[in-house]
Design an enzyme around this catalytic site. Sequence first.
Site, short mmCIF file in Angstrom:
data_model
loop_
_atom_site.label_atom_id
_atom_site.label_comp_id
_atom_site.label_asym_id
_atom_site.label_seq_id
_atom_site.Cartn_x
_atom_site.Cartn_y
_atom_site.Cartn_z
N GLY A 64 0.81 -1.22 0.00
CA GLY A 64 0.00 0.00 0.00
C GLY A 64 0.84 1.26 0.00
CG ASN A 85 7.91 0.82 2.13
OD1 ASN A 85 7.25 1.45 2.95
ND2 ASN A 85 7.35 -0.03 1.28
CE1 TYR A 141 -1.22 3.41 15.28
CE2 TYR A 141 -2.37 1.51 14.36
CZ TYR A 141 -1.58 2.08 15.35
OH TYR A 141 -1.15 1.30 16.39
N PRO A 189 5.74 7.12 10.17
CG PRO A 189 5.44 6.19 8.06
CD PRO A 189 6.37 6.18 9.23
CE1 TYR A 197 5.64 -2.87 11.85
CE2 TYR A 197 5.17 -1.10 13.41
CZ TYR A 197 5.26 -1.56 12.11
OH TYR A 197 4.99 -0.71 11.06
CG PHE A 256 -2.29 -3.63 23.72
CD1 PHE A 256 -2.47 -3.50 25.08
CD2 PHE A 256 -2.73 -4.80 23.10
CE1 PHE A 256 -3.08 -4.50 25.83
CE2 PHE A 256 -3.33 -5.82 23.83
CZ PHE A 256 -3.50 -5.66 25.19
CD GLN A 305 2.47 -2.76 16.24
OE1 GLN A 305 2.58 -1.57 16.52
NE2 GLN A 305 2.41 -3.20 15.00
CB ILE A 359 6.15 -8.47 8.28
CG1 ILE A 359 7.35 -8.83 9.20
CG2 ILE A 359 6.48 -8.81 6.83
CD1 ILE A 359 7.59 -10.34 9.34
CB THR A 360 2.41 -6.37 11.81
OG1 THR A 360 1.41 -6.78 10.88
CG2 THR A 360 2.67 -4.89 11.68
N1 CAA Z 1 -4.71 -0.32 23.92
C1 CAA Z 1 -5.22 -0.74 25.10
N2 CAA Z 1 -5.83 -1.91 25.25
C2 CAA Z 1 -5.95 -2.69 24.19
C3 CAA Z 1 -5.45 -2.33 22.94
C4 CAA Z 1 -4.82 -1.08 22.82
N3 CAA Z 1 -4.33 -0.65 21.67
N4 CAA Z 1 -5.71 -3.29 22.08
C5 CAA Z 1 -6.35 -4.26 22.76
N5 CAA Z 1 -6.52 -3.87 24.03
C6 CAA Z 1 -7.18 -4.60 25.08
C7 CAA Z 1 -8.55 -5.10 24.60
O1 CAA Z 1 -9.53 -4.10 24.70
C8 CAA Z 1 -8.78 -6.27 25.51
O2 CAA Z 1 -9.17 -5.78 26.77
P1 CAA Z 1 -10.20 -6.62 27.68
O3 CAA Z 1 -9.55 -7.96 27.91
O4 CAA Z 1 -10.35 -5.81 28.90
O5 CAA Z 1 -11.46 -6.75 26.84
C9 CAA Z 1 -7.38 -6.88 25.71
O6 CAA Z 1 -6.46 -5.80 25.40
C10 CAA Z 1 -7.14 -8.05 24.77
O7 CAA Z 1 -7.37 -7.58 23.44
P2 CAA Z 1 -7.75 -8.55 22.28
O8 CAA Z 1 -9.04 -9.28 22.63
O9 CAA Z 1 -7.74 -7.79 21.00
O10 CAA Z 1 -6.57 -9.60 22.37
P3 CAA Z 1 -6.08 -10.52 21.26
O11 CAA Z 1 -5.03 -11.39 21.87
O12 CAA Z 1 -7.21 -11.15 20.50
O13 CAA Z 1 -5.36 -9.50 20.20
C11 CAA Z 1 -3.86 -7.87 19.45
C12 CAA Z 1 -4.29 -8.72 20.63
C13 CAA Z 1 -3.45 -8.77 18.29
C14 CAA Z 1 -2.65 -7.07 19.90
C15 CAA Z 1 -5.02 -6.98 18.98
O14 CAA Z 1 -5.49 -6.27 20.08
C16 CAA Z 1 -4.59 -5.99 17.93
O15 CAA Z 1 -4.50 -6.31 16.75
N6 CAA Z 1 -4.32 -4.74 18.35
C17 CAA Z 1 -3.83 -3.69 17.44
C18 CAA Z 1 -2.31 -3.66 17.40
C19 CAA Z 1 -1.85 -2.51 16.57
O16 CAA Z 1 -2.12 -1.37 16.86
N7 CAA Z 1 -1.13 -2.82 15.49
C20 CAA Z 1 -0.69 -1.80 14.59
C21 CAA Z 1 -0.71 -2.38 13.21
S1 CAA Z 1 -0.48 -1.13 11.99
C22 CAA Z 1 1.13 -0.84 12.02
O17 CAA Z 1 1.90 -1.42 12.71
C23 CAA Z 1 1.58 0.26 11.11
C24 CAA Z 1 2.23 1.30 11.90
O18 CAA Z 1 3.44 1.40 11.82
C25 CAA Z 1 1.44 2.23 12.70
#
Ligand code: CAA
Length: 249
Positions: free
Chosen positions: A16, A90, A187, A185, A155, A150, A152, A93-94
């Site tokens: 992307g 560039n 999101y 960057p 990453y 959270f 990562q 992976i995550t």
């Molecule tokens: N902040 C605070 N709490 C969070 C949270 C966050 N960002 N994400 C999840 N939680 C909490 C949930 O609300 C949940 O709380 P409860 O148990 O009280 O309900 C708890 O943590 C567990 O969350 P999940 O049910 O989602 O747990 P999971 O094991 O199924 O998944 C995870 C965990 C894979 C980390 C998932 O939460 C997720 O994908 N989070 C997003 C991670 C993220 O931001 N990745 C960025 C990708 S984009 C990128 O990386 C590009 C870049 O450079 C910016």
Amino acid sequence: MSNHNKTVLVTGGMGGLGESICTKLADLGYQVVTTYSPGSTKAVAWLSEMKDKGYNFHAYALDVGNTEECAAVITKIQQEVAPIDVLVNNAGITRDMTFKKMSKVDWDAVLNTNLNSVFNMCKPIVDGMVDRGWGRVINVSSVNGQKGAFGQTNYAAAKAGMHGFTKSLALEVARKGVTVNTISPGYIGTKMVTAIPQDILDSKILPQIPVGRLGKPEEVAGLIVYLASDEAAFVTGANIAINGGQHMQ
Ligand code: CAA
């Protein structure tokens, strides 16, 4: 030096963000070379789609985490196309998961592709930039390397490490016409971000972005175009945030 004489190598150019970087640089007259993951099945279709749009990109299959493969493919590129003037690291992976669930395999995969790749790509390219007295290295990091995220630990560690590398290499080549910078960057509306569960995106992430939306790939590409330019010669060792106000330092 006009853009028409310059060759840029963008790793992960078919994703992307990568596609936007490749097309914007090509629009400005750069000769663009990209790499894609050897397992990717979309390279042929992507190249033909780009050709239909008027872009003649050079593309090479390359595992950026493999040191020997990087050295061999970069030698090939420099023989078949041209020496690399601008390197955009560039590819990334995550493997998002809480630390509790993270295995060493998930840790190694992300550190290797996102951080070791920077060594692997710079090693065969930077000496040539220094010898020619002009070069640009642009490392695409992340807001999450600056603030943590959270799920990562892998990453964020890799992306933070990238900037330590940037600062150190920038010092070593500053007097040689070569700049080394990181961009961080936030999101951006790419597959990597849309893969985040919608409820997490809506409840935890979007509310943290003061601009109130995801970033656009072309906005990030615009910053890369600037850093690649002659005008950016005095910017080196910087970590430039582009995150909609999500994290301010
Ligand atoms: N902040 C605070 N709490 C969070 C949270 C966050 N960002 N994400 C999840 N939680 C909490 C949930 O609300 C949940 O709380 P409860 O148990 O009280 O309900 C708890 O943590 C567990 O969350 P999940 O049910 O989602 O747990 P999971 O094991 O199924 O998944 C995870 C965990 C894979 C980390 C998932 O939460 C997720 O994908 N989070 C997003 C991670 C993220 O931001 N990745 C960025 C990708 S984009 C990128 O990386 C590009 C870049 O450079 C910016």
